[in-house]
Scaffold this motif. Sequence first.
Motif, PDB file in Angstrom:
ATOM      1  N   GLY A 207       0.763  -1.236   0.000  1.00 43.92           N
ATOM      2  CA  GLY A 207       0.000   0.000   0.000  1.00 43.92           C
ATOM      3  C   GLY A 207       0.797   1.291   0.000  1.00 43.92           C
ATOM      4  O   GLY A 207       0.212   2.380   0.056  1.00 43.92           O
ATOM      5  N   TYR A 208       2.125   1.209  -0.056  1.00 47.69           N
ATOM      6  CA  TYR A 208       2.930   2.427  -0.081  1.00 47.69           C
ATOM      7  C   TYR A 208       2.767   3.125  -1.427  1.00 47.69           C
ATOM      8  O   TYR A 208       2.594   2.473  -2.466  1.00 47.69           O
ATOM      9  N   ASN A 209       2.832   4.458  -1.422  1.00 48.33           N
ATOM     10  CA  ASN A 209       2.607   5.200  -2.669  1.00 48.33           C
ATOM     11  C   ASN A 209       3.869   5.809  -3.257  1.00 48.33           C
ATOM     12  O   ASN A 209       3.814   6.455  -4.301  1.00 48.33           O
ATOM     13  N   THR A 210       5.008   5.603  -2.593  1.00 47.66           N
ATOM     14  CA  THR A 210       6.279   6.159  -3.069  1.00 47.66           C
ATOM     15  C   THR A 210       7.394   5.162  -2.777  1.00 47.66           C
ATOM     16  O   THR A 210       7.426   4.562  -1.699  1.00 47.66           O
ATOM     17  N   ALA A 503       0.878   8.126  12.942  1.00 50.87           N
ATOM     18  CA  ALA A 503      -0.284   8.947  13.300  1.00 50.87           C
ATOM     19  C   ALA A 503       0.103  10.352  13.741  1.00 50.87           C
ATOM     20  O   ALA A 503      -0.709  11.278  13.656  1.00 50.87           O
ATOM     21  N   THR A 504       1.323  10.545  14.224  1.00 53.16           N
ATOM     22  CA  THR A 504       1.774  11.875  14.645  1.00 53.16           C
ATOM     23  C   THR A 504       2.674  12.530  13.600  1.00 53.16           C
ATOM     24  O   THR A 504       3.162  13.639  13.817  1.00 53.16           O
ATOM     25  N   ALA A 505       2.917  11.849  12.474  1.00 52.97           N
ATOM     26  CA  ALA A 505       3.849  12.370  11.468  1.00 52.97           C
ATOM     27  C   ALA A 505       3.378  13.716  10.930  1.00 52.97           C
ATOM     28  O   ALA A 505       2.172  13.985  10.854  1.00 52.97           O
ATOM     29  N   GLN A 560      -2.517  -2.991   6.807  1.00 49.82           N
ATOM     30  CA  GLN A 560      -3.775  -2.374   7.227  1.00 49.82           C
ATOM     31  C   GLN A 560      -3.561  -0.934   7.680  1.00 49.82           C
ATOM     32  O   GLN A 560      -4.372  -0.048   7.386  1.00 49.82           O
ATOM     33  N   MET A 561      -2.473  -0.699   8.401  1.00 52.12           N
ATOM     34  CA  MET A 561      -2.174   0.650   8.898  1.00 52.12           C
ATOM     35  C   MET A 561      -1.914   1.606   7.745  1.00 52.12           C
ATOM     36  O   MET A 561      -2.499   2.709   7.684  1.00 52.12           O
ATOM     37  N   ILE A 562      -1.053   1.212   6.814  1.00 50.84           N
ATOM     38  CA  ILE A 562      -0.741   2.074   5.667  1.00 50.84           C
ATOM     39  C   ILE A 562      -1.994   2.296   4.824  1.00 50.84           C
ATOM     40  O   ILE A 562      -2.276   3.416   4.373  1.00 50.84           O
ATOM     41  N   GLY A 563      -2.772   1.240   4.619  1.00 49.35           N
ATOM     42  CA  GLY A 563      -3.996   1.374   3.834  1.00 49.35           C
ATOM     43  C   GLY A 563      -4.986   2.332   4.459  1.00 49.35           C
ATOM     44  O   GLY A 563      -5.659   3.099   3.764  1.00 49.35           O
ATOM     45  N   LEU A 564      -5.084   2.299   5.789  1.00 52.22           N
ATOM     46  CA  LEU A 564      -5.992   3.201   6.494  1.00 52.22           C
ATOM     47  C   LEU A 564      -5.614   4.656   6.252  1.00 52.22           C
ATOM     48  O   LEU A 564      -6.466   5.495   5.914  1.00 52.22           O
ATOM     49  N   PHE A 565      -4.321   4.976   6.415  1.00 56.94           N
ATOM     50  CA  PHE A 565      -3.882   6.363   6.268  1.00 56.94           C
ATOM     51  C   PHE A 565      -3.938   6.816   4.818  1.00 56.94           C
ATOM     52  O   PHE A 565      -4.177   7.997   4.540  1.00 56.94           O
ATOM     53  N   ARG A 567      -6.136   5.605   2.519  1.00 51.92           N
ATOM     54  CA  ARG A 567      -7.537   5.669   2.104  1.00 51.92           C
ATOM     55  C   ARG A 567      -8.224   6.932   2.598  1.00 51.92           C
ATOM     56  O   ARG A 567      -8.992   7.570   1.869  1.00 51.92           O
ATOM     57  N   PHE A 568      -7.923   7.308   3.831  1.00 48.09           N
ATOM     58  CA  PHE A 568      -8.580   8.478   4.414  1.00 48.09           C
ATOM     59  C   PHE A 568      -7.697   9.721   4.391  1.00 48.09           C
ATOM     60  O   PHE A 568      -8.112  10.772   4.894  1.00 48.09           O
ATOM     61  N   ASP A 569      -6.493   9.597   3.828  1.00 52.26           N
ATOM     62  CA  ASP A 569      -5.564  10.728   3.702  1.00 52.26           C
ATOM     63  C   ASP A 569      -5.423  11.463   5.041  1.00 52.26           C
ATOM     64  O   ASP A 569      -5.525  12.693   5.130  1.00 52.26           O
ATOM     65  N   LEU A 570      -5.174  10.696   6.097  1.00 49.54           N
ATOM     66  CA  LEU A 570      -5.211  11.258   7.445  1.00 49.54           C
ATOM     67  C   LEU A 570      -4.088  12.245   7.718  1.00 49.54           C
ATOM     68  O   LEU A 570      -4.241  13.130   8.572  1.00 49.54           O
ATOM     69  N   LEU A 571      -2.949  12.106   7.022  1.00 49.98           N
ATOM     70  CA  LEU A 571      -1.851  13.040   7.279  1.00 49.98           C
ATOM     71  C   LEU A 571      -2.148  14.431   6.729  1.00 49.98           C
ATOM     72  O   LEU A 571      -1.446  15.389   7.064  1.00 49.98           O
ATOM     73  N   ALA A 572      -3.169  14.539   5.898  1.00 48.09           N
ATOM     74  CA  ALA A 572      -3.559  15.850   5.374  1.00 48.09           C
ATOM     75  C   ALA A 572      -4.550  16.548   6.300  1.00 48.09           C
ATOM     76  O   ALA A 572      -4.990  17.666   6.009  1.00 48.09           O
ATOM     77  N   GLY A 573      -4.873  15.905   7.411  1.00 47.34           N
ATOM     78  CA  GLY A 573      -5.902  16.441   8.293  1.00 47.34           C
ATOM     79  C   GLY A 573      -5.406  17.343   9.391  1.00 47.34           C
ATOM     80  O   GLY A 573      -6.013  17.397  10.471  1.00 47.34           O
TER      81      GLY A 573
END
Length: 673
Positions: A207-210, A503-505, A560-565, A567-573
């Motif tokens: 699930g990594y994008n880079t 999650a804190t990145a 699952q962790m990478i997919g979650l972040f 899918r919901f683009d959580l680091l942009a929040g």
Amino acid sequence: MTTVTSLADRLIDADPYLSAHRTALTRRLAHIQTLRERITEGSVDLLDLASGHEYFGLHRTAKGWIFREWAPNATAVYLLGDFCGWQEDSAFALTQLAADGQWAIDLPANVLHHGDLFRLRIHWNGGAGDRIPAYARRVVQDPYTLIFNAQVWAPEQPYRWRCPDFRRPDRAPLIYEVHVGMAQEEEKVGSWREFTETVLPRIITAGYNTIQLMAVQEHPYYGSFGYHVSNFFAASSRFGPPEDLMALIDAAHEAGIAVIMDLVHSHAVANTVEGLGLFDGTEYQYFHQGARGHHYAWDSRCFDYGKPEVVHFLLSNCRYWLDAFHVDGFRFDGITSMLYTHHGLERAFSGYDDYFNDTVDEDALAYLALANEVIHRLRPDAMTVAEDISGMPGLALPVAEGGVGFDYRFAMGIPDNWIRLTKDTPDENWPMGHLWYELTNRRREERTISYTESHDQALVGDKTLMFRMADAAMYDHMCIDDPDLAVDRAMALHKMIRLITLATAGSGYLNFMGNEFGHPDWIDFPREGNGWSYRYARRQWHLVDAPDLKYRLLARFDRQMIGLFARFDLLAGGDPQRLWDHDSDKVLIFMRAGWVFAFNFHPERSWPDYGFPAPAGSYRMILNTDDDRFGGHGRLTADQRHQGLKDEHSPFGSRLSLYLPSRTAFALQPQSI
């Protein structure tokens, strides 16, 4: 027109502590403009200037070939190869073009052929030596003599790109860092092709994008990890032909994955024949003369970034990899070493005065700003990352905001903190408030990329986090039906550490290949001390593939962790917001993008009905580290819903009450999403 004074004001507005250094900031910003004007002479576009690779080196012409080289101290230059029996021949003597040290030769089409080997012999007053051309695009080593030569690379059918217009999506980078040579299972040097066929599918599934490629530029010593570069324009031939690297990048692009590469402009190998050391008989052609030109800790040479020809060479190198290989950006290695004449060695960088003194190489700072300008003008979607341990302000701010122009900087203090905690502090004594500080301490105006452990921690003499926590138990107790306490602890913390770091990145996350599933052992490249063995210079993928081993459970959690972040683009929040921390309870809870992340690091105590302030609403458990699918104990109910309760003492007017099992973390999704 934006003035350097107004740019300095923008920096100070973002960080008022910089106001005491306004004069230095203004001077540095002016120096960037001065260097730009100096190298372009006020008339050449910077992008055109950064095209030296299209002029120097070997190129086809309508009539045959032309070769050009820059060697200002040379008195004579010859091409050597099979075409002249590897002897000096007047028919293959280069002609000096100008007083600035350019040399050239035109050759008929039938003199050179695809695959031919060649090199230069350069004469200077008092000596001579064989050299690999500075702009050589292909360099190979004879497996028997171990001699390096440049190689003519002009296949009849150039590589045809399948995704020529790929552009990096504008999303938080989730980076999978790889070294192609040691990415394979066999005890050997892996290839670009093998990586594309066997490892790239794993990254896609994970699930990594880079992808961040290490050791791309040619380097004579494999064990240098690719950081002692000899030939800056040549993709390392030990991994295969250039077309195979192009195919790797193309395949990643087809899967929607961006590819960045380590770009080593912080220093160069000291070798003379293979590298740029004493290229034309002088040590100051590309590098500083004397002690400043030698990095004694790394046994390498230090570029002179104030020299226009050197800046031209390095800027062209930036453009070359974008043009020729379609990479999507760069991780600039060793920025700290570039920025300071002391290279950051044994320096704490404890205050702003450390960034503003006479040890700062302002030429290097100006070069980096111009490099970012070239990269982003050529590819606005390209991504640049600074590897800097010093915390130099403004590195990851746009040039238009008074910065150096990097898109991101690595949060290098975070993996160091995890080393200290796991090595020196029992987890029952981990300080929650300090942990939060270390994970979130960053310049809010600059984007950062977090990571739990670096590739350096996996090198011989050190340990990955999983290996450090489980130690020898990894060799005997990784079977799923073996409830070993040491491994159980290590797995629980391994998942929690990775989740809280992500999650804190700030704006991105990085993982080194294999670390996501707790790869055992260290990395040890073949060397004399281990009998030139490849036993530890590889990745043991069979461990994560084995259904009866716990490695696959860690990999499943990471996926699952990478997919979650993703899918919901959580680091942009936005930044994480701390809701609760308690040292004695070993509890740390925070929000991000409306999600609640709860961590109980206590090794023994589970907390029923643990209340803490939180916004009103309903929350659903999406991910938890204690899930038995991830090697946990299954103490939490999947998809469990939690309802906020009214609480007049809470700043939100409500609270949540949760069951927090020991050594467990979970993510709660607000149901309004």
